[in-house]
Design a protein around this motif. Structure first.
Motif, short mmCIF file in Angstrom:
data_model
loop_
_atom_site.label_atom_id
_atom_site.label_comp_id
_atom_site.label_asym_id
_atom_site.label_seq_id
_atom_site.Cartn_x
_atom_site.Cartn_y
_atom_site.Cartn_z
N VAL A 75 -9.26 3.72 -58.98
CA VAL A 75 -8.95 4.46 -57.76
C VAL A 75 -9.01 5.96 -57.99
N ILE A 76 -9.29 6.68 -56.93
CA ILE A 76 -9.35 8.14 -57.00
C ILE A 76 -7.93 8.69 -57.14
N GLU A 77 -7.76 9.59 -58.09
CA GLU A 77 -6.49 10.28 -58.29
C GLU A 77 -6.50 11.64 -57.60
N GLY A 78 -7.61 12.36 -57.71
CA GLY A 78 -7.70 13.68 -57.12
C GLY A 78 -8.76 14.51 -57.81
N PRO A 79 -8.77 15.81 -57.54
CA PRO A 79 -9.79 16.66 -58.15
C PRO A 79 -9.63 16.73 -59.67
N PRO A 80 -10.68 17.11 -60.36
CA PRO A 80 -10.60 17.20 -61.83
C PRO A 80 -9.54 18.20 -62.27
N ARG A 81 -9.00 17.93 -63.45
CA ARG A 81 -7.96 18.81 -64.01
C ARG A 81 -8.50 20.21 -64.29
N GLY A 82 -9.76 20.30 -64.65
CA GLY A 82 -10.35 21.60 -64.94
C GLY A 82 -10.45 22.44 -63.69
N ALA A 83 -10.82 23.67 -63.87
CA ALA A 83 -10.92 24.58 -62.74
C ALA A 83 -12.06 24.15 -61.81
N ALA A 84 -11.75 24.07 -60.53
CA ALA A 84 -12.77 23.77 -59.53
C ALA A 84 -13.54 25.05 -59.24
N PRO A 85 -14.75 24.91 -58.74
CA PRO A 85 -15.50 26.12 -58.39
C PRO A 85 -14.73 26.93 -57.35
N PRO A 86 -14.84 28.25 -57.42
CA PRO A 86 -14.15 29.08 -56.43
C PRO A 86 -14.65 28.76 -55.02
N SER A 87 -13.78 28.95 -54.03
CA SER A 87 -14.12 28.59 -52.65
C SER A 87 -15.35 29.36 -52.15
N VAL A 88 -15.51 30.60 -52.59
CA VAL A 88 -16.68 31.37 -52.15
C VAL A 88 -17.96 30.73 -52.68
N LEU A 89 -17.92 30.19 -53.89
CA LEU A 89 -19.09 29.52 -54.46
C LEU A 89 -19.36 28.20 -53.74
N LEU A 90 -18.29 27.46 -53.41
CA LEU A 90 -18.47 26.22 -52.67
C LEU A 90 -19.07 26.49 -51.29
N GLY A 91 -18.64 27.56 -50.65
CA GLY A 91 -19.19 27.93 -49.35
C GLY A 91 -20.67 28.27 -49.44
N ALA A 92 -21.02 29.05 -50.46
CA ALA A 92 -22.43 29.40 -50.66
C ALA A 92 -23.26 28.15 -50.96
N ALA A 93 -22.69 27.25 -51.74
CA ALA A 93 -23.40 26.01 -52.07
C ALA A 93 -23.60 25.16 -50.82
N ARG A 94 -22.59 25.10 -49.96
CA ARG A 94 -22.71 24.35 -48.72
C ARG A 94 -23.84 24.92 -47.85
N SER A 95 -23.89 26.23 -47.75
CA SER A 95 -24.95 26.86 -46.96
C SER A 95 -26.32 26.57 -47.55
N TYR A 96 -26.43 26.66 -48.87
CA TYR A 96 -27.70 26.38 -49.53
C TYR A 96 -28.09 24.92 -49.35
N ALA A 97 -27.12 24.02 -49.51
CA ALA A 97 -27.40 22.59 -49.35
C ALA A 97 -27.88 22.29 -47.93
N ASP A 98 -27.26 22.92 -46.94
CA ASP A 98 -27.70 22.73 -45.55
C ASP A 98 -29.15 23.20 -45.38
N ALA A 99 -29.45 24.38 -45.91
CA ALA A 99 -30.81 24.93 -45.78
C ALA A 99 -31.82 24.05 -46.52
N ALA A 100 -31.48 23.62 -47.71
CA ALA A 100 -32.39 22.77 -48.48
C ALA A 100 -32.62 21.44 -47.77
#
Length: 122
Positions: A75-100
């Motif tokens: 079962v899923i416990e949650g996000p990884p213990r390590g540092a998640a990507p910063p929210s600004v990077l996730l936002g940029a990635a979302r925009s890029y993924a949409d465009a791609a």
């Protein structure tokens, strides 16, 4: 949950699975308490060895993303213990993924484009 493997990718199949499940958790596609398919079932669905899925699940467990509960499954416990990507990077990635996606590019093509862009920066 849709998981796919790219046999042409230099990334090992277990790592592709680990990355995809982690991305689904970080993106909200999988939430705490959601069950992953049994190892045998996922291996059959993807046409790979059970040991490959088992290794991906072990890696996810060591990252803190999943917990294995014997007969009750993984079962899923949650996000990884390590540092998640910063929210600004996730936002940029979302925009890029949409465009791609709008261009019809595959995930591998989109990732290759990012690798090329990074290589040109060095």
């Amino acid at each position: 949950m849709i998981l796919e493997l790219d046999p042409r990718s230099p990334v090992p199949p277990y790592e592709q699975l680990r990355q995809q499940v982690t991305a689904l958790v970080l993106g909200g596609g999988l939430a705490a308490g959601d069950r992953l398919p049994a190892i045998r079932q996922l291996a059959n669905d993807l046409g790979i060895a059970g040991g490959t899925v088992a290794r991906a699940y072990r890696e996810l467990e060591s990252d803190g993303v999943v917990a294995t509960r014997g007969r009750h499954g993984t079962v899923i416990e949650g996000p990884p213990r390590g540092a998640a990507p910063p929210s600004v990077l996730l936002g940029a990635a979302r925009s890029y993924a949409d465009a791609a996606s709008r261009t019809g590019a595959s995930l591998e093509q989109a990732l290759t484009a990012v690798r090329v862009a990074y290589a040109r920066m060095a």
